[in-house]
Design a protein around this motif. Structure first.
Motif: not given
Length: 123
Positions: A9-15, A59-62, A69-71, A77-81
């Motif tokens: 997941v790539r997310f950002r901080l909204d300061a 949908h995956a981003r949501e 709890s971040v944007p 998807f990487r795997e089902l482990r």
């Protein structure tokens, strides 16, 4: 039994205004516990994945935004482990009724939704 869906997941901080961060975006690995076959949201893979990839990026981003709890900017998807007991139980549950997956077998179902992205662990 133990299993988790693993995502990058790539997310950002909204300061707040006047506050800067460096870097502003981050990547992390997110592990989401998989419900036991036949319980709760055990069909998550059917609703979220196709051939080992997320089937709907928005949908995956949501989903990831809810988990973290971040944007969220992107999810892959990487795997089902899973341990062997989980995979066996998953196959048995699918074999009991493969029709919700529009498939004839557990093998076909797992390949259709997870591709080759199942990693069986010794745990």
């Amino acid at each position: 039994m133990d299993a988790a869906y693993v995502f990058r997941v790539r997310f950002r901080l909204d300061a707040e205004s006047g506050v800067r961060t460096d870097p502003r975006t981050f990547e992390t690995v997110v592990e989401v516990a998989a419900d036991e076959p036949g319980e709760g949201e055990w069909r998550f893979f059917r609703d979220a994945l196709w051939r080992g990839e997320v089937n709907d990026e928005r949908h995956a981003r949501e989903l990831a935004e809810g988990w973290l709890s971040v944007p969220v900017e992107s999810v892959s998807f990487r795997e089902l482990r899973a341990d062997e007991a989980y995979v066996d139980a998953l196959r048995a549950e699918i074999e009991a009724d493969p029709t919700p997956f529009n498939a004839d077998s557990a093998r076909e179902t797992l390949h259709k939704y997870l591709g080759s992205s199942i990693r069986v662990t010794d745990d």
